[in-house]
Scaffold this active site. Structure first.
Site, PDB file in Angstrom:
ATOM      1  N   GLU A 142     -13.357 -20.024  70.304  1.00 40.80           N
ATOM      2  CA  GLU A 142     -13.181 -20.541  71.655  1.00 40.80           C
ATOM      3  C   GLU A 142     -14.437 -20.450  72.518  1.00 40.80           C
ATOM      4  O   GLU A 142     -14.481 -19.721  73.507  1.00 40.80           O
ATOM      5  CB  GLU A 142     -11.994 -19.831  72.323  1.00 40.80           C
ATOM      6  CG  GLU A 142     -10.724 -20.133  71.557  1.00 40.80           C
ATOM      7  CD  GLU A 142      -9.466 -19.546  72.178  1.00 40.80           C
ATOM      8  OE1 GLU A 142      -9.484 -18.370  72.556  1.00 40.80           O
ATOM      9  OE2 GLU A 142      -8.470 -20.272  72.281  1.00 40.80           O
TER      10      GLU A 142
ATOM     11  N   GLU B  86      -4.954 -20.473  63.862  1.00 45.46           N
ATOM     12  CA  GLU B  86      -3.964 -19.657  64.567  1.00 45.46           C
ATOM     13  C   GLU B  86      -2.702 -20.496  64.697  1.00 45.46           C
ATOM     14  O   GLU B  86      -2.772 -21.680  65.027  1.00 45.46           O
ATOM     15  CB  GLU B  86      -4.441 -19.268  65.971  1.00 45.46           C
ATOM     16  CG  GLU B  86      -5.620 -18.324  65.968  1.00 45.46           C
ATOM     17  CD  GLU B  86      -6.120 -17.947  67.369  1.00 45.46           C
ATOM     18  OE1 GLU B  86      -5.324 -17.942  68.326  1.00 45.46           O
ATOM     19  OE2 GLU B  86      -7.327 -17.687  67.487  1.00 45.46           O
TER      20      GLU B  86
HETATM   21  C1  GAL Z   1      -5.949 -18.051  71.125  1.00 39.00           C
HETATM   22  C2  GAL Z   1      -7.086 -17.093  70.993  1.00 39.00           C
HETATM   23  C3  GAL Z   1      -6.650 -15.716  70.628  1.00 39.00           C
HETATM   24  C4  GAL Z   1      -5.487 -15.295  71.460  1.00 39.00           C
HETATM   25  C5  GAL Z   1      -4.374 -16.258  71.268  1.00 39.00           C
HETATM   26  C6  GAL Z   1      -3.185 -15.953  72.121  1.00 39.00           C
HETATM   27  O1  GAL Z   1      -6.288 -19.041  72.014  1.00 39.00           O
HETATM   28  O2  GAL Z   1      -8.021 -17.543  70.057  1.00 39.00           O
HETATM   29  O3  GAL Z   1      -7.721 -14.849  70.802  1.00 39.00           O
HETATM   30  O4  GAL Z   1      -5.848 -15.298  72.788  1.00 39.00           O
HETATM   31  O5  GAL Z   1      -4.784 -17.529  71.652  1.00 39.00           O
HETATM   32  O6  GAL Z   1      -2.672 -14.701  71.954  1.00 39.00           O
END
Ligand code: GAL
Length: 965
Positions: free
Chosen positions: A409, A479
């Site tokens: 990010e 993610e």
């Molecule tokens: C993503 C980020 C993580 C964490 C997650 C939400 O955007 O890469 O570090 O913040 O969301 O828990």
């Protein structure tokens, strides 16, 4: 204005170039971990540097443990933010209030410390900027918190009374590059080590070990900037550094992590090598290892321990890797920085694919489109390249690392491209990942986070549009499935997509563990519990494990969803089809078992013994192959009772992560259906004054409420209930486009329904109570009719619900709630085992279970709806194993939840410690539950798992459970 070293953008001065990390060489090593003298100052320049001079008296200072964070040792407090910088954004400047920890320790060299040579002083992790002195001489400064930094110190060492001084600033220019979603935790939080460097010692080495799947050979070449010999006795290899040898080998994979021990010997040092032969390549648009596409069943892992923060001990690391393996996880993304180097040794040894991510995130800039994002400002490029080099050089010899990630990010920028170019040139043997650039110009894969199922399916079908070059790349979800609180929901639906479309190479659940910090009064603390000026609350508690690594139901669910064996049962033919879903391994590590079990006494309690036996699955069944096997006939009892088939794959030889018989995969199938539930009817209601008796039930005729069942006086009569304490996923994230139902439910008033009595009819053989259940200030309602009948022993409640008005929201739940005296703490039931909701029920194992009510609670760090059991045919709540109590039979099966506190108390609690058992046991018998989804960061509940307000009918039969069974 000239900036001080902690604010200028340089990565540091005075240090050695980065190099490969290893443990266990024959060079002398002295750990400088332990108790250090410590002084905290409120600003970077408050105290002068005289403490670093020889002879400084620090006896009046405090002590801290290194590795450690001073904020977790009584000095200051942690701060949690997701993407907000907790200070004014004006890169590279940081606030004047800049907690600064001076660390001091003396040490003697051991008597056998070798004479001659040099020595290096290594810091494996310091947050966020350090200036270092040895024996009064300044060595230099560095930034890059989760990265190693070394200094050459041989010339300064003396046999006795060395003094090492380290000044650590919490905030530095480096903080702008470390805006990860986690606690800000300053300190010397990884090892500090002094290593002897004899003449002719290895400086840096790079092990290249590839595997050719066509002929089964491996090729080894070790580059070393000090020449020497490389030996691998098991393979008969004895070659010079720089030379290569090709021999027949077993390859390394996450499934079969075959390592060969070798030695790199230079004139001054012998360094152990742990060689895993494998070749990573992009082939036909897919990520392949050893010639085959792989499917990531991954998690994102932060370094975290509830007491010591990011100072994580080796036992915790091993626990993490073992737990991952035990839950069928095959990959880890080291979010969002390189982990402690020993963690990667464990990944090599136990077998996990690793995406090793550089310590880089500038999230705040991308959220608000600020000017000056460091990744697109060439003044910062040297710092970025330094971080890339420290990551790659340190970790380049780990076979488990298959992909480098530029960071997380950061948006897009020239600095990232420069990093990618440097990494590609240095290590062409691995692939590159970065999620934040939709063009994928610098990466080998299209990576996204939290894309919903529909979009992932379009990507799988290559119908997602986007730049042409991207279309040719494989896809991963770096993610997904945000595991905050209860959830994540929808995992099975993602897995089906991954297994359907070859372009979809799996994903990494966010995230491995909750980051709750142990707290003296709150149990586990989260954002805001330390009086932070800005914080993001419990968004830091979003893991598949609780902070103490107790698996949360989300982990059990994930294990089942990604299990490497699939079973399909055909009841007509009595056959089972077993499919190997591994990418490399055959099934020789597993044994298989079938079990038939029946709820023979449905309606009266108890089960009948199960029968089981081995299932002869061919051990050499290869990846992707299936076999069809005939099962033995179900036992005779199965003909008149509901019977289930349970199939299991178990580990057949103990491994370094699993005990014998550890269950890897299972499936449950109904063999014979549940017999119809007898309708309890025929008894006549008898009225005396305000009392009405119907079978074992005693009612109040004024309200129609059930007051007692047999001798048990109810603390709260059964009545319709639609409320659940909203989960983090119900509450949703503000940036999610889907409607956030938690807040909407509250606005509608679903937590404060009124129950109006519209009619009470005492008939020949029934009591009927007509009600309208509705929130104040709305014209929405659920017309609810309760019809009670009895056969003299059992008391049956038939409920019908008809919605009225325009229900714009799904219901949280739909069912009946009642209160029993709290002594009924033991539950028996026939249904599913663990916590389950409509989209989190893959792991729900059918059977006959018992549990104390306390154990039915899932202790989410922020209390919320939890603990439902699915498909419950009947449940009993007794005072003890064979104690008296209440039996409830559902028609149809119901969702069963029992708690020692009410939904209202659960809803009001902010921490576990707010929940205290009362004198009522609250029992929920639900006809429907809303799914869970993962809207706390990702998509909401899929339409098929919503609970729409619509006409519903269900029945529950209550009876007194006599002592014993
Ligand atoms: C993503 C980020 C993580 C964490 C997650 C939400 O955007 O890469 O570090 O913040 O969301 O828990």
């Amino acid at each position: 204005m000239e900036l001080s070293y902690h604010e200028d953008v340089s990565p540091g001065t005075g240090g050695l170039p980065p190099r490969a990390w290893y443990a266990g060489s024959d060079a002398a090593v002295l750990s400088l971990n332990g108790s250090w003298r410590f002084r905290l100052s409120p600003g970077a320049a408050v105290e002068d540097e005289s403490f670093a001079a020889d002879g400084f008296d620090a006896t009046a200072w405090h002590e801290v443990v290194v590795p450690g964070h001073w904020v977790l040792q009584g000095h200051g407090a942690p701060v949690y933010t997701n993407q907000m910088y907790p200070f004014p954004v004006d890169p590279p400047r940081v606030p004047t209030e800049n907690p600064t920890g001076d660390h001091l320790r003396g040490f003697d060299l051991p008597d056998d410390w070798p004479a001659g040579g040099d020595a290096t002083l290594r810091f494996d992790g310091v947050e966020s900027c350090a200036r270092v002195w040895l024996n009064g001489s300044l060595l230099g400064e560095f930034k890059g918190s989760r990265l190693p930094h070394e200094f050459a110190v041989g010339a300064l060492l003396r046999p006795r009374d060395n003094v090492l001084a380290v000044r650590v600033h919490q905030w530095s220019s480096g903080s702008y590059l470390e805006d990860q979603d986690q606690w800000w935790l300053p300190g010397v939080f990884r090892d500090v080590t002094l290593t002897h460097r004899p003449e002719g010692a290895v400086r840096d080495h790079f092990t290249h070990a590839s595997y050719d799947h066509r002929d089964g050979t491996g090729t080894l070449r070790v580059e070393s900037d000090v020449a020497g010999r490389v030996t691998v006795p098991e393979l008969g290899i004895d070659i010079a550094t720089g030379e290569s040898a090709t021999v027949a080998v077993e390859p390394w994979s996450a499934e079969r992590p075959r390592l060969y021990d070798g030695v790199l010997a230079t004139p001054g040092e012998r360094v152990p090598l742990r060689i895993g032969f494998r070749t990573v390549a992009l082939k036909d648009g897919l990520i392949t290892v050893n010639g085959r596409p792989i499917l990531f069943r991954g998690v994102n892992r932060h370094e975290f321990h509830p007491e010591t923060g990011r100072a994580v001990d080796i036992d915790t690391m091993r626990t993490d890797v073992r737990l991952m393996k035990m839950h069928n996880i095959n990959a880890v993304r080291t979010a969002h920085y390189p982990p402690h180097p020993a963690f990667l040794d464990l990944c090599d040894e136990l077998g996990l694919w690793v995406i090793d991510e550089c310590d880089l995130e500038t999230h705040g800039f991308t959220m608000r489109q600020w000017r000056g994002n460091p990744v697109d400002d060439e003044r910062w490029t040297p710092a970025l390249l330094d971080r890339a080099a420290r990551t790659v050089e340190r970790d380049k010899n780990h076979p488990s690392v298959v992909i480098w990630s530029l960071g997380n990010e950061c948006g897009t920028g020239r600095g990232l491209t420069a990093m990618a170019e440097w990494i590609r040139a240095r290590d062409p043997g691995r692939l590159l990942h970065y999620e934040g650039d939709p063009s994928c110009a610098d990466t080998d894969m299209y990576s996204r986070m939290y894309a919903d199922h529909a979009e992932v399916e379009r990507i799988g079908r290559r119908e997602d549009g986007g730049p042409q070059a991207r279309g040719a790349l494989p896809f991963i979800l770096c993610e997904y499935a945000h595991a905050m609180g209860n959830g994540p929901g929808g995992l099975s639906d993602y897995q089906r997509l991954f297994e359907t479309y070859e372009r979809l190479q799996g994903g990494f659940v966010w995230e491995w563990t909750d980051h709750g910090l142990t707290h003296p009064t709150l149990g586990y603390a989260y954002g805001g519990d330390f009086g932070e000026e800005l914080h993001d609350g419990n968004f830091v508690c979003d893991g598949l494990c609780f902070p103490d690594r107790r698996p949360s139901p989300g982990l059990t669910e994930y294990k089942r969803v990604i299990q490497p064996v699939r079973f399909a049962y055909d009841a007509d033919t009595g056959t089972v089809r077993v499919t190997n879903l591994y990418d490399f391994a055959d099934l020789s590590d597993l044994s298989f078992e079938w079990t038939y079990h029946s709820d023979a006494a449905a309606g009266t309690g108890g089960d009948v013994p199960s029968v089981s036996g081995p299932l002869d699955v061919p051990p050499d069944l290869g990846p992707g192959q299936s076999v069809e096997l005939k099962l033995p006939e179900p036992p005779a009892t199965a003909r008149d009772a509901e019977t289930w088939l349970h199939l299991a794959a178990l580990v057949c030889e103990e491994t370094n992560w699993a005990a014998l018989d550890h269950s890897v995969a299972f499936a449950d199938f109904p063999v014979t259906a549940r017999p119809p539930v007898p309708v309890a009817t025929g008894a006549r209601p008898r009225r005396r004054g305000y009392d009405l008796t119907l079978g074992p039930g005693r009612f109040d005729v004024r309200t129609g409420e059930l007051r007692a069942l047999g001798d048990i006086t109810l603390r709260s009569a059964p009545r319709l209930d639609v409320w659940r304490a909203p989960t983090d996923n119900d509450d949703g994230a503000p940036w999610q486009p889907d409607t956030r139902y938690g807040p909407l439910w509250r606005a509608l008033g679903l937590h404060r329904m009124h129950h109006r009595i519209d009619g009470l009819e005492v008939e020949e053989d029934a009591l009927t109570v007509r009600t309208r259940v509705a929130p104040a200030a709305r014209d929405l309602a659920l017309r609810t009719v309760y019809r009670w009948t009895s056969d003299g022993t059992a008391l049956r409640l038939a409920v019908s619900v008809t919605p009225e008005g325009d229900w714009e929201a799904p219901l949280p739940r739909l069912g009946v709630r009642l209160g029993l005296p709290a002594v009924h703490r033991l539950a028996h039931w026939f249904g599913s085992a663990g916590e389950a909701y409509p989209d989190t029920r893959a792991a729900a194992r059918m059977g006959w279970w018992s549990s104390w009510v306390e154990q039915l609670q899932t202790p989410y760090l922020r209390p919320q709806e939890n603990g439902a059991r699915a498909d419950v045919r009947w449940a009993e709540l007794r005072t003890g194993f064979d104690g008296p109590g209440v039996r409830i039979v559902g028609d149809p099966a119901f969702w069963f939840t029992a708690r020692p506190w009410s939904t209202e108390e659960l809803d009001a609690a902010t921490h576990r410690t707010d929940l205290v058992p009362g004198d009522t046991l609250w029992v929920h018998l639900d006809h429907g539950q809303r799914g869970i989804g993962s809207q706390s960061c990702g998509p909401g509940v899929l339409p098929q798992y919503e609970l729409r307000a619509s006409f519903a009918e269900f029945a529950l039969t209550f009876s007194v459970a006599e002592p014993g069974r």
